[in-house]
Design a protein around this motif. Structure first.
Motif, mmCIF file in Angstrom:
data_model
loop_
_atom_site.group_PDB
_atom_site.id
_atom_site.type_symbol
_atom_site.label_atom_id
_atom_site.label_comp_id
_atom_site.label_asym_id
_atom_site.label_seq_id
_atom_site.Cartn_x
_atom_site.Cartn_y
_atom_site.Cartn_z
ATOM 1 N N ASN A 1 3.182 -0.011 -19.026
ATOM 2 C CA ASN A 1 4.446 0.661 -18.707
ATOM 3 C C ASN A 1 4.379 1.577 -17.478
ATOM 4 N N ALA A 2 3.359 1.415 -16.673
ATOM 5 C CA ALA A 2 3.212 2.258 -15.475
ATOM 6 C C ALA A 2 3.805 1.539 -14.270
ATOM 7 N N GLU A 3 4.010 2.327 -13.219
ATOM 8 C CA GLU A 3 4.625 1.761 -12.020
ATOM 9 C C GLU A 3 3.889 2.207 -10.767
ATOM 10 N N VAL A 4 3.576 1.248 -9.919
ATOM 11 C CA VAL A 4 2.986 1.567 -8.619
ATOM 12 C C VAL A 4 3.896 0.986 -7.548
ATOM 13 N N LYS A 5 4.314 1.865 -6.647
ATOM 14 C CA LYS A 5 5.229 1.427 -5.600
ATOM 15 C C LYS A 5 4.672 1.812 -4.238
ATOM 16 N N TRP A 6 4.515 0.819 -3.386
ATOM 17 C CA TRP A 6 4.061 1.061 -2.013
ATOM 18 C C TRP A 6 5.259 0.923 -1.074
ATOM 19 N N ILE A 7 5.446 1.951 -0.261
ATOM 20 C CA ILE A 7 6.418 1.827 0.823
ATOM 21 C C ILE A 7 5.604 1.897 2.100
ATOM 22 N N ASP A 8 5.632 0.837 2.857
ATOM 23 C CA ASP A 8 4.664 0.707 3.932
ATOM 24 C C ASP A 8 5.349 0.322 5.235
ATOM 25 N N CYS A 9 5.271 1.203 6.221
ATOM 26 C CA CYS A 9 5.908 0.918 7.508
ATOM 27 C C CYS A 9 4.872 0.880 8.606
ATOM 28 N N ASN A 10 4.823 -0.215 9.303
ATOM 29 C CA ASN A 10 3.856 -0.356 10.376
ATOM 30 C C ASN A 10 4.572 -0.513 11.702
ATOM 31 N N ILE A 11 4.423 0.513 12.528
ATOM 32 C CA ILE A 11 5.105 0.530 13.819
ATOM 33 C C ILE A 11 4.083 0.385 14.939
ATOM 34 N N GLY A 12 2.970 1.057 14.786
ATOM 35 C CA GLY A 12 1.977 1.108 15.867
ATOM 36 C C GLY A 12 0.805 0.172 15.652
ATOM 37 N N SER A 13 -0.285 0.438 16.362
ATOM 38 C CA SER A 13 -1.567 -0.283 16.339
ATOM 39 C C SER A 13 -1.541 -1.547 17.186
ATOM 40 N N ARG A 14 -2.743 -2.029 17.523
ATOM 41 C CA ARG A 14 -2.892 -3.308 18.220
ATOM 42 C C ARG A 14 -2.858 -4.439 17.200
ATOM 43 N N LEU A 15 -3.696 -4.304 16.182
ATOM 44 C CA LEU A 15 -3.696 -5.279 15.086
ATOM 45 C C LEU A 15 -3.730 -4.503 13.773
ATOM 46 N N THR A 16 -2.761 -4.737 12.928
ATOM 47 C CA THR A 16 -2.817 -4.181 11.583
ATOM 48 C C THR A 16 -3.000 -5.332 10.613
#
Lengths: 469, 254
Positions: free
Chosen positions: A285-300
């Motif tokens: 009954n647990a929750e894991v939420k990722w909010i992930d924004c990638n704007i920069g870097s050469r290679l992510t």
């Protein structure tokens, strides 16, 4: 087409500055057992950590680069030229007054509004590889929440730290998790006691401030039964000429009924290799939420994951990637269903500008013996220029009966007619493009905390400048 | 002279000449109807006025209050006071009407000046009421999933909010039922005044029952063949476009 300045008052040089470095502890360039011992000595690691690091090193050296599926650009990383450990030689600070002036100046140049500085009371900011500032908000402390740097965590709270450290992401998970296991420093350790709901998001700021220096932070968050916490991680890195490696490991553990939300706005400068492993374990009954924004870097390369281990556990990844010239955002999500009635949701939006390239890789796994599991995946790509590129690699294995999976994908372009329409209302071509892109991500951004959604919109506007014409 | 003037305009697209020596003057404060059969070049004229990049002006002049429009980018024309209501308005996915119009108005303000939010919303709600639009519309994405009538109303809402000096309404009546037509006409009529010049492009006389023009021009095969007062529209309705062609000063290619 004429170049117009953005209507929004943004200083393009923000995030593009560096202050004199004071690094009294330097492990030198390259990686060997000697480097590990140096790090362990300086950090006064317990023996188990030193051994852990050595195992990490061994695994790292044994594992090949994953170039059979990932970008060949990885071969451009010269591991011998990277400095793996650097400490400003200052102990973690606790009060705002003790924070060095140049670091305060950094916050100022980043335009963090006065109001948001209040949040800094509960912020851990990391400059280079040590936490130089760590002030646990009083209220959070009173609730029994532990919010410290990982080094402090492993020393002062070994009974909790050791139980979970490396359990969600083992050393050998991949070459870069092994590297992090060998040389990690910095990052946060958070423990939220049972039933405690942390009201304000806990924040961390990360910066790279040394040329040719890789940052290997290690974050571990444990939300005990029925607790709730939101963690925000944002990066605006100074620009350097030579290649830089950022390789973090983030492990989340949400015990029965707990909720963890982890938010990242990544804006490394365009020379950084950002190779990060992020995974959460959701119990019953647990929750894991990722909010992930990638704007920069050469290679992510980053695929936040959730293992839904307990019944009715939930996993969610909301991600936005923006790839401009010279950038490759190779991002996605992994959802591992390991119990009945678990549900997962992935919404991914990518924008490719100029010669930028966005790749979505998704993995959804539901084994045969499970019942009533659900996954929803939506991935949308927006191409700005004819030279822009996007690829989608979904891998969905759903077996058994009574499990439902839904997958939608789209690739679209901002049409010339749409831009003309917007220009006819008075917007410049660049403003029209920027507003269109913001519109594309709008329904996702709306789910972000206010201060991050504003920051993200600004970052998108900045990126869109000069992308047209 | 405060007017939108087109002089001996020639326009081609993909090497085909669509507008062939068109001359027209719309003074500020007047409503001019431009009527013509399908394919006469009416919509092309509208797009050229707005600066659509697909069309090439090979000859002629377009001036707005003495300023050469043809030298300006579409957005510069708009900010200087030219508005076009599109026949087929584009969707702007994810961008709400409120945010879109706000950005459009902001683009007209001097640098460093911020739009006052409360005033803006007060005005927006007032104009929406005028057009019989529900307030919930402000949070809908521009034209996304809109019916034909909703799209046209949204165009007129933008016209009302942006307060241009000249408005070109391209077939704003097409696809509207009679109630929607009346609402749209009511909206346009309420904006009429000494500060606005309107070029009303339409295929049918019907709209002109609700928006009474000061002048009527008939366009056939890329140029104006007849001009007159509002009665011309009725005469045209009765006698047809062939009659208009015959009356042209010089032979008109068909």
């Amino acid at each position: 087409m004429k170049t117009e300045t953005s209507a929004v008052d943004i200083n393009r040089n923000i995030g593009d500055f560096a202050y004199p470095e004071v690094h009294v502890r330097d492990a030198g360039a390259g990686l060997s057992e000697k480097t590990i011992h140096y790090i362990s000595d300086v950090k006064e690691d317990p023996d188990w950590v030193r051994e852990y690091r050595l195992r990490g090193l061994k695994t790292f050296l044994e594992k090949p680069l994953p170039t059979h599926w990932a970008s060949k650009d990885l071969e451009a990383i010269d591991f011998d030229k990277i400095r793996y450990y650097l400490s400003p030689g200052t102990a973690a600070k606790r009060s705002w007054d003790e924070v060095p002036e140049d670091i305060k100046r950094t916050f100022e140049r980043l335009g963090i509004p006065e109001q948001e500085r209040k949040f800094l009371a509960g912020v851990e900011a990391q400059f280079d590889s040590e936490a130089v500032y760590s002030n646990i908000k009083k209220a959070v402390g009173e609730q029994g929440v532990i919010f410290v740097g990982s080094t402090e965590g492993l020393k002062n709270h070994p009974e909790i730290f050791r139980k979970w450290f490396g359990k969600v992401i083992p050393i050998g998970d991949n070459k870069f998790s092994a590297l992090n296991s060998a040389v990690f420093s910095g990052g946060s350790f958070i423990y939220v006691p049972p039933g405690v709901k942390v009201k304000h998001p806990l924040q961390a700021y990360f910066r790279i401030n040394a040329e040719n220096f890789g940052q290997f932070e290690r974050t571990l968050i444990i939300a005990d039964e029925g607790s709730e916490v939101t963690y925000m991680e944002g990066c605006t890195a100074p620009k350097f000429n030579t290649t830089t490696l950022h390789s973090a490991v983030v492990e989340l553990v949400a015990l029965k009924g707990a909720k963890i939300q982890y938010i990242t706005v990544q804006n490394w400068s365009a020379n950084v290799f950002n190779l990060v492993t992020k995974r959460g374990l959701a119990h019953e009954n647990a929750e894991v939420k990722w909010i992930d924004c990638n704007i920069g870097s050469r290679l992510t390369m980053k695929y936040p994951s959730v293992i839904m281990k307990g019944r009715k556990a939930r996993g969610e990844v909301l991600s936005i990637a923006l790839a401009n010239d010279g950038q490759h955002q190779d991002t996605g999500a992994k959802m591992i269903h390991a119990a009945d009635e678990t549900t997962s949701n992935i919404i991914s939006k990518s924008i490719s500008i100029g010669k930028g390239r966005a790749t979505y890789r998704g993995l959804v796994h539901v084994p045969k013996h499970l019942k009533n599991c659900k996954n929803n995946t939506e991935c949308d790509a927006l191409l700005i220029n004819a030279t822009s590129r996007t690829d989608t690699y979904p891998a969905i294995t759903v077996r058994g009966t009574g499990n439902a999976v839904q997958h939608e994908a789209s690739v679209s372009q901002v049409s010339a007619e749409q831009i003309f329409y917007m220009q006819q209302r008075g917007l410049t071509e660049a403003q029209a493009m920027s507003l269109s892109v913001n519109g594309f991500v709008n329904d996702l951004v709306r789910q972000f905390p206010m201060e991050y959604s504003v920051e993200l919109k600004r970052l998108i506007e900045l990126e869109m400048e000069g992308s047209v014409g | 002279m405060k007017e939108l003037s087109v002089e001996n305009l020639h326009v081609t697209i993909a090497d085909q000449e669509i507008v062939r020596g068109l001359t027209l003057r719309v003074p500020r404060g007047e409503v001019h109807a431009l009527m013509g059969p399908n394919g006469s070049g009416k919509s092309t004229l509208a797009k050229v006025l707005a600066g659509h990049p697909d069309y090439q002006v090979t000859k002629g002049k377009v001036m707005m209050d003495g300023e050469n429009l043809l030298e300006l980018e579409p957005d510069e024309r708009a900010r200087r006071g030219l508005f076009m209501a599109f026949q087929y308005p584009s969707e702007v996915p994810g961008v709400t009407i409120a945010n879109f119009l706000r950005a459009a108005i902001q683009s007209r303000l001097p640098e460093g000046e911020e739009l006052e939010a409360t005033d803006y919303y007060a005005k927006l709600y007032e104009k929406m009421e005028l057009l019989g639009m529900d307030r919930s519309f402000t949070s809908r994405a521009v034209n996304e999933g809109f019916s034909g009538g909703e799209k046209k109303r949204t165009e007129i809402l933008q016209l009302a909010m942006l307060e241009p000096k000249y408005a070109v309404l391209d077939e704003t009546d097409s696809g509207l039922d009679i109630d929607a037509l009346k609402t749209v006409a009511h909206g346009v009529n309420s904006l009429r005044g000494p500060d606005l010049g309107v070029l009303l492009i339409t295929h049918y006389q019907r709209l002109l029952n609700y928006i009474i023009p000061d002048h009527v021009h008939v366009m056939v095969a890329g140029r104006i063949v007849r001009s007159g007062r509002k009665e011309l529209a009725l005469e045209l309705e009765e006698r047809g476009y062939d009659w208009a062609r015959e009356g042209a000063a010089e032979p008109v290619l068909r």
